[in-house]
Design an enzyme around this catalytic site. Structure first.
Site, short mmCIF file in Angstrom:
data_model
loop_
_atom_site.label_atom_id
_atom_site.label_comp_id
_atom_site.label_asym_id
_atom_site.label_seq_id
_atom_site.Cartn_x
_atom_site.Cartn_y
_atom_site.Cartn_z
CB SER A 159 -54.40 27.30 90.14
OG SER A 159 -54.64 27.18 88.76
CG ASP A 166 -53.98 19.80 87.09
OD1 ASP A 166 -54.90 20.14 86.33
OD2 ASP A 166 -53.52 20.53 87.98
CG HIS A 170 -56.38 22.50 88.67
ND1 HIS A 170 -55.02 22.66 88.65
CD2 HIS A 170 -56.89 23.75 88.83
CE1 HIS A 170 -54.71 23.94 88.78
NE2 HIS A 170 -55.83 24.62 88.90
#
Length: 731
Positions: A618, A695, A727
């Site tokens: 991320s 995601d 995610h």
């Protein structure tokens, strides 16, 4: 953006402490679901090299070393007893002795009722009924739908409350006579006296209007799922309405059939239109709803909260740049609305859940960073500052409660160290500050309703989680649960403990890091280094706490790598200036600090200076990518999982909080974007790019855009896509 456990999906979470904490490690991503039991601290000794290595499957498939847990701890009204979920039963225990008092709910005691797995439960105000939650189905990070059942303890009867479909956020009114919930974007009240259901709103439509629950960006960036609140007397229900009609939609293909289906939802990207939000109050007696007209211009309403007065609702607003916060009191009886407190900032203001109103109605307690560090302050109800309750060059991380009887506040702070979390008490007049935590490391606590006891979850980098019961004076009464068997099992394998270090970066600022060396470390050899990073605003990876990912990092260590993590500028625990240094220039100082960490490591005789790589998820994926692009002479390799590759692709609230508006601050978005040709053409090392195609947080679009730019720059790299994974890339 959040780093998730690549094997576990976070479906729902409680919201005890926000400060916009995005999960940074495996344990943090799941402890919103569980109160995790912990092991007795024996301290890890360096394993003998003759011991075998455990397997990757032990970590991510079999969870062979995963701690047992204590689930669903609830303090009872008397403050002397608590309940837990145990073997799918609700069981009552006594704080003082630990004795099992009785079983309050047990499927085997019901006739003709099929059992189900209890995900969550709550009591009514008199503790005569239990609301049971099952079949929880995640929507996004915090939100989920579920089926609900009501159990009457005295009558030993149970009934379904979800015959008309799954619901969200069902909760008792304070008087226990009613239940409020959200279904299909509308807010409802269920009257227990006559088993009737009433729709408080009727305009809720998917991807258009939501009543009582936040939209995607509020849930993700203001970290809450419940947007309605009962008044203290249970005679009014306040809620936020989200009109997202003009918010642009994002569509993701789901590869589930011959022609893939499409998942479409509202997602405001940086600079785009947000949902229009408003506050409404429904009165039980008149069955009428009032729209609260706010006296300020605003973009966001991140919190509503009743004061101790059932006629007075507090509302917090933020402007679009999130650098001006207003605290507003609305009297729903006489329709007066007043701004009592305003906080303005040169960068941004973070929302927290520290706002506390005193029982006498004269004061409120709040925290802010005006001194350069986050501290607690006492204000009169007109907003006049009375005093600073805490002060110093350290941060109050969490306010755990205010005991009106003793006039004490209990809080978690970084006073011991930025990498630890310690429990303190202090009187509301600022006197009598006392450290309550026994051990250094990270402490998290949950107090009984009367503040006579608290349950403390503690860990350190060398000792897995330990759950103990303390009285208010900080005396350890007993251990609730340990994981001694798991600890001993892990001891039979090769193991290396984390060690902490500091170094000074090129700007003269000291940074914190940890290191894991191979169990058979030889100072005369040179080892490659695997760095792991998150690095995003207000987060930390360098903490003196147990982290399940340590098991994965130890596998790498036993294969001959040194594993390192460093907290760059912008991370939490060190005050305003350190955290805000990256404002409107995200990526610049963070990657520079990671590069300085490489130079520090290269100066160590045992490090192979030519073999240093970096990995992140991320925001960490953004960082690892940028590090390889900016400093190809330092980094040999990078792995990026679900990276943001341009902040223009990410959501409005997060991107604009840290970078400003893309229309007025374009350089803040573009100068350190990994898709910038300046950087893609500079990439030299090995690069692995990983992303889930479904995601909803950091869209697969980010990886596709970076792929295009890398191809255009004639850069060879590897890519791995996980079909239909979000995610978390779990499973």
């Amino acid at each position: 953006p959040v780093t998730f456990n690549p094997a576990l999906q976070t479906g729902k979470s409680t919201n005890n402490q926000i400060n916009n904490h995005h999960d940074m490690s495996i344990f943090r991503s799941i402890k919103t679901l569980l109160v995790v039991a912990t092991t007795i601290s024996y301290g890890f000794l360096m394993a003998q090299t003759t011991k075998p290595d455990y397997k990757l499957e032990d970590v991510w498939r079999r969870y062979s070393f995963y701690p047992m847990s204590v689930q669903g701890i609830r303090s009872m009204n008397d403050g002397l007893n608590y309940t837990v979920l145990e073997d799918n039963k609700v069981v009552q225990y006594e704080y003082a002795t630990g004795n099992r008092v009785k079983v309050l709910f047990d499927f085997t005691k019901l006739n003709g009722v099929a059992s189900f797995n209890i995900d969550e439960y709550q009591f009514n105000s008199t503790e005569t009924q239990i609301l049971l939650e099952t079949e929880s189905a995640p929507i996004y990070r915090h939100s989920y739908t579920a089926k609900y059942y009501l159990y009457d303890i005295k009558k030993n009867t149970i009934k379904s409350l979800s015959d008309a479909g799954a619901q969200q956020l069902m909760s008792f009114s304070p008087d226990g006579n009613k239940l409020a919930f959200v279904r299909d974007n509308n807010l409802y009240i269920y009257d227990l006296s006559n088993n009737s259901e009433l729709a408080i709103s009727t305009d809720g439509v998917k991807n258009r209007v939501i009543n009582g629950a936040p939209d995607w960006v509020y849930e993700e960036e203001f970290s809450f799922s419940k947007a309605f609140e009962w008044s203290p007397d249970g005679q009014a229900l306040a809620y936020i309405k989200f009109d997202e009609s003009n918010v642009k939609e994002f569509t993701m293909p789901i590869y589930d059939q011959l022609y893939p289906s499409q998942y479409t939802f509202k997602y405001p990207k940086a600079g785009e239109e947000n949902a229009k939000v408003s506050v409404h109050v429904y009165q039980i007696s008149t069955k009428k709803t009032t729209n609260i007209k706010l006296p300020v211009d605003y973009e966001y309403i991140p919190r509503i909260q009743w004061t101790k007065n059932s006629n007075v609702l507090s509302i917090r607003t933020l402007n679009r740049l999130q650098n001006e916060l207003n605290l507003i009191l609305a009297d729903v009886k006489n329709s007066s609305v007043d701004v009592i407190y305003t906080n303005k900032n040169n960068t941004y203001i973070e929302i927290n859940d520290h706002l506390t109103f005193t029982d006498d109605g004269q004061y409120f307690i709040y925290s802010h960073e005006d001194s350069g560090f986050n501290h607690l302050y006492l204000y009169q109800m007109n907003g006049k500052l009375v005093r600073a309750i805490t002060s110093g060059n350290w941060e109050v991380i969490d306010l755990k409660g205010f005991d009106a009887k003793s006039q004490k506040l209990f809080y978690i702070s970084t006073e011991e160290s930025p990498i630890t979390r310690t429990l303190y008490e202090v009187k509301i007049d600022g006197s009598g500050k006392k450290k309550l935590s026994e051990k250094n490391g990270v402490n998290e606590v949950e107090f009984s309703k009367t503040f006579q006891y608290y349950i403390n979850t503690w860990s350190s980098a060398q000792s897995p989680y330990e759950v103990n019961l303390y009285n208010q004076k900080g005396k350890n009464i007993r251990t609730l649960m340990d994981n001694k068997a798991m600890f001993e099992k892990l001891q039979s394998y090769r193991w290396s403990a984390k060690t902490f270090f500091t170094f000074t970066n090129s700007d003269g600022i000291e940074l914190n890091g940890w290191m894991i060396k191979p169990a058979d470390f030889d100072a005369n050899k040179k080892y490659p280094v695997f760095m792991t990073v998150y690095g995003g605003p207000g987060q930390q990876t360098v903490m003196d706490e147990w982290d399940y990912t340590t098991l994965w990092h130890n596998l790498l260590a036993q294969k001959g790598y040194i594993v390192v993590s460093v907290d760059n500028r912008g991370t939490d625990g060190r005050g305003y200036d350190f955290k805000r240094a990256t404002y409107k220039q995200m990526g610049k100082l963070e990657s520079q600090d990671q590069a300085d960490a490489v130079k520090y490591l290269q100066s160590q005789a045992f490090v192979d200076a030519a073999r240093i790589g970096i990995e992140g998820w991320s925001y960490g994926g953004y960082m690892s990518t940028l590090c390889l692009e900016r400093y190809p002479e330092l980094f040999k390799m990078a792995i990026a999982v679900a990276p943001v590759t341009n902040w223009r692709f990410y959501d409005s609230v997060y991107s604009e909080r840290y970078l400003g508006l893309p229309g007025t601050d374009p350089q803040a978005y573009d100068d350190f974007s990994p898709i910038n040709k300046k950087w893609t053409s500079n990439m030299k090392g090995k690069y692995l790019l990983i992303h889930g195609t479904a995601d909803d947080n950091v869209h697969f679009q980010n990886t596709m855009q970076l792929t295009e730019k890398l191809v255009d720059s004639n850069v060879e790299f590897e890519q791995f896509s996980y079909p239909n994974k979000n995610h978390g890339i779990y499973g």
